[in-house]
Write a protein that holds these residues in place. Sequence first.
Motif, PDB file in Angstrom:
ATOM      1  N   TYR A   1       0.549  -0.775   0.194  1.00 19.65           N
ATOM      2  CA  TYR A   1       0.120  -0.271   0.385  1.00 19.65           C
ATOM      3  C   TYR A   1       1.085   0.578  -0.145  1.00 19.65           C
ATOM      4  CZ  TYR A   1      -4.052  -2.901   1.638  1.00 19.65           C
ATOM      5  OH  TYR A   1      -4.995  -4.195   1.641  1.00 19.65           O
ATOM      6  N   ASN A   2       0.303   2.556  -0.172  1.00 19.05           N
ATOM      7  CA  ASN A   2       0.909   3.176  -0.806  1.00 19.05           C
ATOM      8  C   ASN A   2       0.880   4.680   1.430  1.00 19.05           C
ATOM      9  OD1 ASN A   2      -1.948   4.525  -1.628  1.00 19.05           O
ATOM     10  ND2 ASN A   2      -0.649   5.212  -2.906  1.00 19.05           N
ATOM     11  N   VAL A   3      -0.313   3.768   1.643  1.00 15.53           N
ATOM     12  CA  VAL A   3      -0.471   4.875   2.289  1.00 15.53           C
ATOM     13  C   VAL A   3      -0.199   3.873   3.629  1.00 15.53           C
ATOM     14  CG1 VAL A   3      -2.813   5.321   3.933  1.00 15.53           C
ATOM     15  CG2 VAL A   3      -2.996   5.063   1.559  1.00 15.53           C
ATOM     16  N   LYS A   4       0.498   4.982   4.413  1.00 12.68           N
ATOM     17  CA  LYS A   4       1.210   4.157   6.127  1.00 12.68           C
ATOM     18  C   LYS A   4       0.898   4.567   7.382  1.00 12.68           C
ATOM     19  CE  LYS A   4       3.994   2.346   2.840  1.00 12.68           C
ATOM     20  NZ  LYS A   4       3.597   0.448   2.509  1.00 12.68           N
ATOM     21  N   VAL A   5      -0.335   5.228   7.601  1.00  9.04           N
ATOM     22  CA  VAL A   5      -0.996   5.699   8.629  1.00  9.04           C
ATOM     23  C   VAL A   5      -2.218   6.018   8.349  1.00  9.04           C
ATOM     24  CG1 VAL A   5       1.049   7.212   9.038  1.00  9.04           C
ATOM     25  CG2 VAL A   5      -0.836   8.643   8.319  1.00  9.04           C
ATOM     26  N   ALA A   6      -2.976   5.289  10.245  1.00  5.54           N
ATOM     27  CA  ALA A   6      -3.802   5.767  10.479  1.00  5.54           C
ATOM     28  C   ALA A   6      -4.508   5.968  11.256  1.00  5.54           C
ATOM     29  CB  ALA A   6      -4.994   4.222  10.196  1.00  5.54           C
ATOM     30  N   ALA A   7      -5.504   5.818  12.189  1.00  2.56           N
ATOM     31  CA  ALA A   7      -5.942   5.713  13.583  1.00  2.56           C
ATOM     32  C   ALA A   7      -6.583   5.236  14.595  1.00  2.56           C
ATOM     33  CB  ALA A   7      -6.852   7.578  13.976  1.00  2.56           C
ATOM     34  N   GLU A   8      -5.361   4.274  14.842  1.00  2.45           N
ATOM     35  CA  GLU A   8      -6.611   3.464  15.327  1.00  2.45           C
ATOM     36  C   GLU A   8      -7.058   3.147  16.577  1.00  2.45           C
ATOM     37  OE1 GLU A   8      -3.677   0.098  12.712  1.00  2.45           O
ATOM     38  OE2 GLU A   8      -2.932   0.188  15.003  1.00  2.45           O
ATOM     39  N   ALA A   9      -7.750   2.581  17.472  1.00  2.00           N
ATOM     40  CA  ALA A   9      -8.532   2.123  18.455  1.00  2.00           C
ATOM     41  C   ALA A   9      -7.141   1.648  19.366  1.00  2.00           C
ATOM     42  CB  ALA A   9      -9.948   2.735  18.845  1.00  2.00           C
ATOM     43  N   LYS A  10      -6.434   2.474  19.915  1.00  6.29           N
ATOM     44  CA  LYS A  10      -5.241   1.606  20.820  1.00  6.29           C
ATOM     45  C   LYS A  10      -5.837   0.706  22.232  1.00  6.29           C
ATOM     46  CE  LYS A  10      -2.354   5.349  18.461  1.00  6.29           C
ATOM     47  NZ  LYS A  10      -3.765   5.525  18.043  1.00  6.29           N
ATOM     48  N   GLY A  11      -5.469  -0.215  22.343  1.00  9.39           N
ATOM     49  CA  GLY A  11      -5.701  -0.763  24.008  1.00  9.39           C
ATOM     50  C   GLY A  11      -7.397  -1.195  24.215  1.00  9.39           C
ATOM     51  N   PHE A  12      -7.933  -0.945  23.482  1.00 10.92           N
ATOM     52  CA  PHE A  12      -9.249  -1.226  23.972  1.00 10.92           C
ATOM     53  C   PHE A  12      -9.277  -3.199  23.718  1.00 10.92           C
ATOM     54  CE2 PHE A  12     -13.491  -3.051  21.894  1.00 10.92           C
ATOM     55  CZ  PHE A  12     -14.402  -2.210  22.947  1.00 10.92           C
ATOM     56  N   ALA A  13     -10.546  -3.265  24.747  1.00  9.23           N
ATOM     57  CA  ALA A  13     -10.388  -5.010  24.379  1.00  9.23           C
ATOM     58  C   ALA A  13     -12.161  -5.050  25.188  1.00  9.23           C
ATOM     59  CB  ALA A  13      -9.125  -5.355  26.504  1.00  9.23           C
ATOM     60  N   ALA A  14     -12.807  -5.675  24.149  1.00 10.63           N
ATOM     61  CA  ALA A  14     -13.574  -6.116  24.706  1.00 10.63           C
ATOM     62  C   ALA A  14     -14.576  -6.765  25.579  1.00 10.63           C
ATOM     63  CB  ALA A  14     -14.430  -6.275  23.399  1.00 10.63           C
ATOM     64  N   LYS A  15     -13.369  -7.490  26.191  1.00  9.39           N
ATOM     65  CA  LYS A  15     -15.032  -8.363  27.578  1.00  9.39           C
ATOM     66  C   LYS A  15     -14.316  -7.158  28.950  1.00  9.39           C
ATOM     67  CE  LYS A  15      -8.909  -9.712  28.629  1.00  9.39           C
ATOM     68  NZ  LYS A  15      -9.300  -8.511  29.281  1.00  9.39           N
ATOM     69  N   ASP A  16     -13.479  -5.559  28.641  1.00  9.17           N
ATOM     70  CA  ASP A  16     -13.663  -4.927  29.449  1.00  9.17           C
ATOM     71  C   ASP A  16     -15.078  -4.029  29.914  1.00  9.17           C
ATOM     72  OD1 ASP A  16     -10.708  -5.426  30.736  1.00  9.17           O
ATOM     73  OD2 ASP A  16     -10.415  -3.876  29.535  1.00  9.17           O
ATOM     74  N   TYR A  17     -15.684  -4.180  28.973  1.00 11.33           N
ATOM     75  CA  TYR A  17     -16.656  -4.183  28.608  1.00 11.33           C
ATOM     76  C   TYR A  17     -18.599  -4.154  28.832  1.00 11.33           C
ATOM     77  CZ  TYR A  17     -13.410  -0.230  27.409  1.00 11.33           C
ATOM     78  OH  TYR A  17     -12.745   1.004  27.765  1.00 11.33           O
ATOM     79  N   MET A  18     -18.078  -6.325  28.171  1.00  8.73           N
ATOM     80  CA  MET A  18     -19.180  -6.795  28.188  1.00  8.73           C
ATOM     81  C   MET A  18     -19.187  -8.572  28.145  1.00  8.73           C
ATOM     82  SD  MET A  18     -18.787  -6.352  24.092  1.00  8.73           S
ATOM     83  CE  MET A  18     -18.483  -4.664  24.229  1.00  8.73           C
ATOM     84  N   ASP A  19     -19.866  -9.180  28.510  1.00  8.63           N
ATOM     85  CA  ASP A  19     -19.492 -11.023  28.163  1.00  8.63           C
ATOM     86  C   ASP A  19     -18.767 -11.371  26.787  1.00  8.63           C
ATOM     87  OD1 ASP A  19     -20.464 -13.605  29.295  1.00  8.63           O
ATOM     88  OD2 ASP A  19     -20.713 -13.220  27.329  1.00  8.63           O
ATOM     89  N   PHE A  20     -17.271 -11.655  27.610  1.00  7.12           N
ATOM     90  CA  PHE A  20     -16.691 -12.305  26.700  1.00  7.12           C
ATOM     91  C   PHE A  20     -17.277 -13.263  25.283  1.00  7.12           C
ATOM     92  CE2 PHE A  20     -13.122 -15.206  25.062  1.00  7.12           C
ATOM     93  CZ  PHE A  20     -12.282 -13.373  24.236  1.00  7.12           C
ATOM     94  N   LYS A  21     -17.972 -14.460  25.491  1.00  7.63           N
ATOM     95  CA  LYS A  21     -18.570 -14.632  24.413  1.00  7.63           C
ATOM     96  C   LYS A  21     -19.412 -14.207  23.888  1.00  7.63           C
ATOM     97  CE  LYS A  21     -21.596 -18.904  24.571  1.00  7.63           C
ATOM     98  NZ  LYS A  21     -22.505 -20.016  25.073  1.00  7.63           N
ATOM     99  N   GLU A  22     -20.604 -12.795  24.334  1.00  7.62           N
ATOM    100  CA  GLU A  22     -21.091 -11.707  23.601  1.00  7.62           C
ATOM    101  C   GLU A  22     -20.413 -11.052  22.818  1.00  7.62           C
ATOM    102  OE1 GLU A  22     -24.461 -12.250  23.220  1.00  7.62           O
ATOM    103  OE2 GLU A  22     -24.180 -14.253  23.839  1.00  7.62           O
ATOM    104  N   ALA A  23     -19.105 -10.799  23.215  1.00  5.04           N
ATOM    105  CA  ALA A  23     -17.898 -10.251  22.625  1.00  5.04           C
ATOM    106  C   ALA A  23     -17.928 -11.033  21.166  1.00  5.04           C
ATOM    107  CB  ALA A  23     -16.955  -9.126  23.329  1.00  5.04           C
ATOM    108  N   ARG A  24     -17.330 -11.803  21.195  1.00  2.00           N
ATOM    109  CA  ARG A  24     -17.379 -12.771  20.002  1.00  2.00           C
ATOM    110  C   ARG A  24     -17.790 -12.980  18.686  1.00  2.00           C
ATOM    111  NH1 ARG A  24     -14.287 -18.642  21.752  1.00  2.00           N
ATOM    112  NH2 ARG A  24     -13.870 -18.382  19.977  1.00  2.00           N
ATOM    113  N   ARG A  25     -19.209 -13.214  19.074  1.00  2.00           N
ATOM    114  CA  ARG A  25     -20.529 -12.246  18.316  1.00  2.00           C
ATOM    115  C   ARG A  25     -20.267 -11.586  17.790  1.00  2.00           C
ATOM    116  NH1 ARG A  25     -24.516 -16.587  21.851  1.00  2.00           N
ATOM    117  NH2 ARG A  25     -22.921 -18.546  21.229  1.00  2.00           N
ATOM    118  N   MET A  26     -19.695 -10.261  17.788  1.00  2.00           N
ATOM    119  CA  MET A  26     -19.745  -9.092  17.143  1.00  2.00           C
ATOM    120  C   MET A  26     -19.216  -8.434  16.207  1.00  2.00           C
ATOM    121  SD  MET A  26     -21.202  -6.597  20.723  1.00  2.00           S
ATOM    122  CE  MET A  26     -22.005  -7.813  22.399  1.00  2.00           C
TER     123      MET A  26
END
Length: 412
Positions: free
Chosen positions: A45-70
């Motif tokens: 790719y000729n594009v090299k940068v983006a603004a990613e959401a860093k350090g986000f862990a879904a399990k910190d906010y919701m049931d892990f099993k359900e998070a895997r289905r999202m």
Amino acid sequence: MSKRVVVTGVGAITPLANTAYETWEKIKNGESGVAPITKIDMTEYNVKVAAEAKGFAAKDYMDFKEARRMARFTQFAVAASKMAMEDASVEVGKDVEAERVGVWIGSGIGGLDEFEEQHKKFLNKGPKRVSPFIIPMFIPDMASGRVSIELGAKAMNNCSVTACASGANSIGDAFRVVQKGDADMMITGGAEAAITEMTLAGFANMTALSTNPDPATASRPFDKDRDGFVIAEGSGILILEELEHAKARGAKIYGEIVGYGATGDAHHITTPAPNGEGGRRAMIAALNDGSISPDDVNYINAHGTSTHYNDLYETRAIKDVFGKHAYQLAVSSTKSMTGHLLGASGALEAIFSLLAIKDSMIPPTANYKTPDEELDLDYVPNVSREKNVDIVLSNSLGFGGHNATLVFKKIT
């Protein structure tokens, strides 16, 4: 009689932080969430940068099993919604009836990341290896659907899909629901997680993305050397509430949403209408909707993508709407720091607009170095500015000619 609508809670997952307040502090300090892309091998790719959401862990906010289905965008929406409800100090079924709380969360692209992953499985291993959850993972309305399920909100449940105006349109449409009296509260905003192989390839091939490899200067709205936007991901969620309902429960109030304007360009699939004609009409409609004089607006949170035509035409539209007052206005683009969250951008920028009112602080346009002769407004270059802010206008413009403007006002 129309109800007055206020904002009583905010929540966000962004490239800068995993809360709205931490993000805002960094925005005020001119910090950037743009960095080299880590999720994808960018060799071809000729594009090299983006603004990613860093350090986000879904399990910190919701049931892990359900998070895997999202899909990731839905996880963002659920996390930001839970934070916004906590910020509003409200619980569905306790502080407000479930049938009086609705959800309206937009996404421009939805779960394309999951679609791409499952399509690879389909091609390499056959149809039986495709996840049975793929459809509810990638359809854009599932952010609203999942938030409704997680929080128990049973009033109107909807989703605006209007490209980069999705978050703003969702807020405006949710505003109408409360204003009309069909709900006492709406959980609204946008969510996006489109930093994927196909998305990057498509945007890059249409030359919409910045090819500048330097994270410190790649997103530079209104700068003469701008060369495209920087893609980002995350979610912004607001709690809209009928004013008397908010007062009755002693809620804190960030500000009042008083105007909403939405128009169509009827011009081109990607290029805005000449001189921002559609955006001009959206701004006028929003001001008229809120009975706001253009001269009373203090600050505009611009769409400001760092692309040639957006920044040029939005500037011309602002000058057309505000006349001489355009040169007394502060106009900044927080995309210079967050990157462009596509369908979530208008929602996050609505939060910034409200916090600008709350803190009497106008955020800067970062990375502004070389003035463009055609762009001559006060873009609040590089450093935030302390100033009393009573009324903010926020613009969002999307592919397909979608234009949405929101007007926020200090509560009186």
